[in-house]
Design a protein around this motif. Structure first.
Motif, PDB file in Angstrom:
ATOM      1  N   ASP A  64       0.832  -1.205   0.000  1.00  0.00           N
ATOM      2  CA  ASP A  64       0.000   0.000   0.000  1.00  0.00           C
ATOM      3  C   ASP A  64       0.868   1.258   0.000  1.00  0.00           C
ATOM      4  O   ASP A  64       0.583   2.229  -0.713  1.00  0.00           O
ATOM      5  CB  ASP A  64      -0.914  -0.020   1.221  1.00  0.00           C
ATOM      6  CG  ASP A  64      -1.805   1.213   1.295  1.00  0.00           C
ATOM      7  OD1 ASP A  64      -2.706   1.358   0.439  1.00  0.00           O
ATOM      8  OD2 ASP A  64      -1.578   2.047   2.195  1.00  0.00           O
ATOM      9  N   GLU A  65       1.940   1.233   0.773  1.00  0.00           N
ATOM     10  CA  GLU A  65       2.854   2.370   0.858  1.00  0.00           C
ATOM     11  C   GLU A  65       3.503   2.664  -0.497  1.00  0.00           C
ATOM     12  O   GLU A  65       3.575   3.819  -0.940  1.00  0.00           O
ATOM     13  CB  GLU A  65       3.919   2.044   1.913  1.00  0.00           C
ATOM     14  CG  GLU A  65       5.007   3.069   2.095  1.00  0.00           C
ATOM     15  CD  GLU A  65       6.068   2.582   3.080  1.00  0.00           C
ATOM     16  OE1 GLU A  65       7.268   2.754   2.794  1.00  0.00           O
ATOM     17  OE2 GLU A  65       5.686   1.993   4.125  1.00  0.00           O
ATOM     18  N   VAL A  67       2.529   1.606  -3.596  1.00  0.00           N
ATOM     19  CA  VAL A  67       1.542   1.961  -4.619  1.00  0.00           C
ATOM     20  C   VAL A  67       1.028   3.386  -4.408  1.00  0.00           C
ATOM     21  O   VAL A  67       0.840   4.141  -5.377  1.00  0.00           O
ATOM     22  CB  VAL A  67       0.388   0.942  -4.616  1.00  0.00           C
ATOM     23  CG1 VAL A  67      -0.780   1.441  -5.465  1.00  0.00           C
ATOM     24  CG2 VAL A  67       0.867  -0.408  -5.121  1.00  0.00           C
ATOM     25  N   ASN A  68       0.801   3.761  -3.159  1.00  0.00           N
ATOM     26  CA  ASN A  68       0.350   5.118  -2.887  1.00  0.00           C
ATOM     27  C   ASN A  68       1.372   6.145  -3.369  1.00  0.00           C
ATOM     28  O   ASN A  68       1.017   7.179  -3.944  1.00  0.00           O
ATOM     29  CB  ASN A  68       0.096   5.297  -1.390  1.00  0.00           C
ATOM     30  CG  ASN A  68      -0.346   6.707  -1.046  1.00  0.00           C
ATOM     31  OD1 ASN A  68      -1.419   7.161  -1.423  1.00  0.00           O
ATOM     32  ND2 ASN A  68       0.507   7.442  -0.329  1.00  0.00           N
ATOM     33  N   ARG A  69       2.654   5.852  -3.136  1.00  0.00           N
ATOM     34  CA  ARG A  69       3.707   6.769  -3.578  1.00  0.00           C
ATOM     35  C   ARG A  69       3.712   6.907  -5.100  1.00  0.00           C
ATOM     36  O   ARG A  69       3.789   8.012  -5.638  1.00  0.00           O
ATOM     37  CB  ARG A  69       5.055   6.245  -3.088  1.00  0.00           C
ATOM     38  CG  ARG A  69       6.257   7.055  -3.554  1.00  0.00           C
ATOM     39  CD  ARG A  69       6.504   8.271  -2.704  1.00  0.00           C
ATOM     40  NE  ARG A  69       7.724   8.942  -3.092  1.00  0.00           N
ATOM     41  CZ  ARG A  69       7.802  10.182  -3.559  1.00  0.00           C
ATOM     42  NH1 ARG A  69       6.698  10.889  -3.709  1.00  0.00           N
ATOM     43  NH2 ARG A  69       8.951  10.718  -3.874  1.00  0.00           N
ATOM     44  N   ASN A  72      -0.664   7.819  -6.357  1.00  0.00           N
ATOM     45  CA  ASN A  72      -1.313   9.025  -5.828  1.00  0.00           C
ATOM     46  C   ASN A  72      -0.376  10.232  -5.772  1.00  0.00           C
ATOM     47  O   ASN A  72      -0.776  11.342  -6.121  1.00  0.00           O
ATOM     48  CB  ASN A  72      -1.882   8.742  -4.437  1.00  0.00           C
ATOM     49  CG  ASN A  72      -3.050   7.784  -4.481  1.00  0.00           C
ATOM     50  OD1 ASN A  72      -3.747   7.699  -5.493  1.00  0.00           O
ATOM     51  ND2 ASN A  72      -3.264   7.043  -3.413  1.00  0.00           N
ATOM     52  N   GLU A  73       0.868  10.002  -5.333  1.00  0.00           N
ATOM     53  CA  GLU A  73       1.776  11.142  -5.164  1.00  0.00           C
ATOM     54  C   GLU A  73       2.508  11.501  -6.451  1.00  0.00           C
ATOM     55  O   GLU A  73       2.629  12.679  -6.801  1.00  0.00           O
ATOM     56  CB  GLU A  73       2.778  10.841  -4.050  1.00  0.00           C
ATOM     57  CG  GLU A  73       2.126  10.661  -2.684  1.00  0.00           C
ATOM     58  CD  GLU A  73       3.140  10.351  -1.586  1.00  0.00           C
ATOM     59  OE1 GLU A  73       4.359  10.544  -1.833  1.00  0.00           O
ATOM     60  OE2 GLU A  73       2.728   9.905  -0.500  1.00  0.00           O
ATOM     61  N   LYS A  75       1.716  10.191  -9.566  1.00  0.00           N
ATOM     62  CA  LYS A  75       0.816  10.088 -10.731  1.00  0.00           C
ATOM     63  C   LYS A  75       1.399   9.189 -11.819  1.00  0.00           C
ATOM     64  O   LYS A  75       1.250   9.454 -13.019  1.00  0.00           O
ATOM     65  CB  LYS A  75       0.501  11.480 -11.304  1.00  0.00           C
ATOM     66  CG  LYS A  75      -0.013  12.484 -10.291  1.00  0.00           C
ATOM     67  CD  LYS A  75      -1.284  11.997  -9.605  1.00  0.00           C
ATOM     68  CE  LYS A  75      -1.789  13.006  -8.574  1.00  0.00           C
ATOM     69  NZ  LYS A  75      -2.939  12.469  -7.777  1.00  0.00           N
ATOM     70  N   MET A  98     -10.353   1.116  -8.353  1.00  0.00           N
ATOM     71  CA  MET A  98      -9.020   1.711  -8.368  1.00  0.00           C
ATOM     72  C   MET A  98      -8.559   2.114  -9.772  1.00  0.00           C
ATOM     73  O   MET A  98      -7.637   2.908  -9.916  1.00  0.00           O
ATOM     74  CB  MET A  98      -8.004   0.723  -7.776  1.00  0.00           C
ATOM     75  CG  MET A  98      -8.254   0.380  -6.319  1.00  0.00           C
ATOM     76  SD  MET A  98      -7.081  -0.883  -5.734  1.00  0.00           S
ATOM     77  CE  MET A  98      -7.701  -1.152  -4.065  1.00  0.00           C
ATOM     78  N   SER A 101      -7.954   5.713 -10.768  1.00  0.00           N
ATOM     79  CA  SER A 101      -6.843   6.418 -10.124  1.00  0.00           C
ATOM     80  C   SER A 101      -5.508   6.149 -10.806  1.00  0.00           C
ATOM     81  O   SER A 101      -4.520   6.825 -10.535  1.00  0.00           O
ATOM     82  CB  SER A 101      -6.741   6.012  -8.652  1.00  0.00           C
ATOM     83  OG  SER A 101      -6.281   4.676  -8.542  1.00  0.00           O
ATOM     84  N   LEU A 103      -4.338   2.792 -10.945  1.00  0.00           N
ATOM     85  CA  LEU A 103      -3.882   1.494 -10.458  1.00  0.00           C
ATOM     86  C   LEU A 103      -4.714   0.402 -11.125  1.00  0.00           C
ATOM     87  O   LEU A 103      -5.920   0.299 -10.893  1.00  0.00           O
ATOM     88  CB  LEU A 103      -4.011   1.405  -8.938  1.00  0.00           C
ATOM     89  CG  LEU A 103      -3.674   0.050  -8.309  1.00  0.00           C
ATOM     90  CD1 LEU A 103      -2.241  -0.367  -8.635  1.00  0.00           C
ATOM     91  CD2 LEU A 103      -3.893   0.078  -6.791  1.00  0.00           C
TER      92      LEU A 103
END
Length: 381
Positions: A64-65, A67-69, A72-73, A75, A98, A101, A103
């Motif tokens: 999760d960490e 993928v979020n980076r 989301n951060e 792009k 998802m 977004s 993903l």
């Protein structure tokens, strides 16, 4: 179009009961930085995201960490497919929500292919994610009489061939075992008796094929039919492999240029051998004595607590072999050779020794089906 091809993260894996989660966090951070440095248009993960179908909570948190980076951060779109180690349904949870977004998760195999278009500064490309699926799954979904992994792959690739990409390059993402591929001890077999092997020629019509499953970086057939390899060394048999991710740049015409971007682990995985006193003395000057080590002791005499002595100098000795003591023991040597054999070979030897005659073709077929079913249950347990 520029993207990073990686695979076989195996988040949550252990090496001889040693957790590798922090080692994985270290190298995954490098992959994120490489994506930024090379200004990629996407990151492709070709299966075995986790090490088992029900991953531990800290493994899920790490994914999760990362993928979020990326998504989301930064792009940067991410496409991941399920491998044979992954729980397909769990990995694919909420994948439809998802998608918007950036993903894209392809968990369970579906009867209808969903092409994914990634946009790049110099051109777009269409990506086709084919999660790991055994012949029985393909036979059920497509109502076709396939019995081998190659026949199943032919069935799946038929949809890719038929899809109109509007002239854009086609990139296939798959998790499978190509015939002639170089194996490592850390890979779980997909099948037995050679039925899992797939001809590399099936993938040559495409601009690039991003493969997962084999842990050593390699290509088969053509340079664009490629395994990125695992992100870390997951067995001592991989000690000489150089881990990397693959940077791929596609022209508008679909020509692929390929560059391997090296990854640096927190600790290397090595085998050292020698007599105990020699190794202990050498360890005092070894700048990498924190590496994960297998030690082969050549001493032919009994030694009190050799592991304890070694760990005073090399804190991460994970496995010890008394090679010197075993040198003259032919029975132990035979035993080690037996361990290296596959289940079918071992049972075939056992059957011959007990019954005095080789297994018939029908008996071998029954054993192949039985062992395949046990592997399937192991993957889903």
């Amino acid at each position: 179009m520029k993207f990073i091809h990686t695979s076989d993260w195996h988040i949550g894996r252990q090496l001889h009961n040693q957790s590798l989660l922090e080692d994985q966090r270290h190298v995954l951070a490098q992959i994120v930085e490489l994506a930024v440095t090379h200004e990629v248009d996407g990151v492709i993960i070709a299966g075995d995201i986790y090490d088992r179908s029900i991953p531990p909570a800290n493994a899920v948190a790490l994914l999760d960490e990362v993928v979020n980076r990326l998504v989301n951060e930064l792009k940067i779109p991410v496409i991941m497919i399920a491998g044979n180690h992954d729980g397909h349904e769990r990995l694919g949870f909420a994948s439809r929500q998802m998608r918007e977004s950036g993903l894209h998760i392809i968990g369970p195999l579906k009867p209808t292919l969903t092409p994914i278009v990634l946009k790049g500064d110099t051109g777009d490309a269409v990506f086709y994610g084919l999660p790991y699926a055994d012949p029985a799954t393909v036979r059920h979904l497509f109502e076709s009489e396939v019995s081998t992994h190659e026949q199943a792959m032919v069935e799946l690739l038929e949809q890719v061939h038929k899809h109109d990409s509007q002239g854009l390059p086609k990139v296939v993402i798959s998790h499978c075992f190509l015939d002639g591929g170089s194996e490592s001890e850390s890979e779980r077999p997909l099948s037995i008796g050679g039925a899992d092997k797939i001809s590399p020629s099936l993938f040559t019509p495409f601009s690039y094929t991003a493969l997962g499953h084999l842990h050593g970086p390699q290509f088969k057939g053509e340079p664009q039919v490629r395994y990125s390899g695992s992100i870390l060394k997951y067995s001592f048999s991989e000690q000489h492999q150089k881990k990397s991710v693959t940077l791929v740049e596609l022209t508008a015409e679909g020509e692929a240029s390929i560059e391997l971007l090296p990854l640096t682990a927190m600790r290397d995985v090595r085998i050292i051998e020698g007599e105990l006193d020699t190794l202990l003395e050498a360890g005092k000057a070894d700048l990498h004595r924190d590496d994960y080590l297998m030690v082969r002791l050549l001493d032919k005499r009994a030694i009190l607590d050799p592991m304890g002595k070694l760990r005073e100098v090399y804190p991460n000795v994970l496995h010890l072999e008394r090679t010197g003591l075993m040198a003259n023991n032919s029975q132990l040597a035979i035993g080690r050779d037996q361990i290296k054999k596959g289940e079918l070979d071992m049972f075939t030897d056992f059957f011959s020794q007990v019954s005095g005659e080789p297994m018939s073709e029908a008996q071998q077929t029954v054993m192949v089906d039985t062992i395949d079913e046990l592997h399937k249950q192991e993957r889903t347990s």
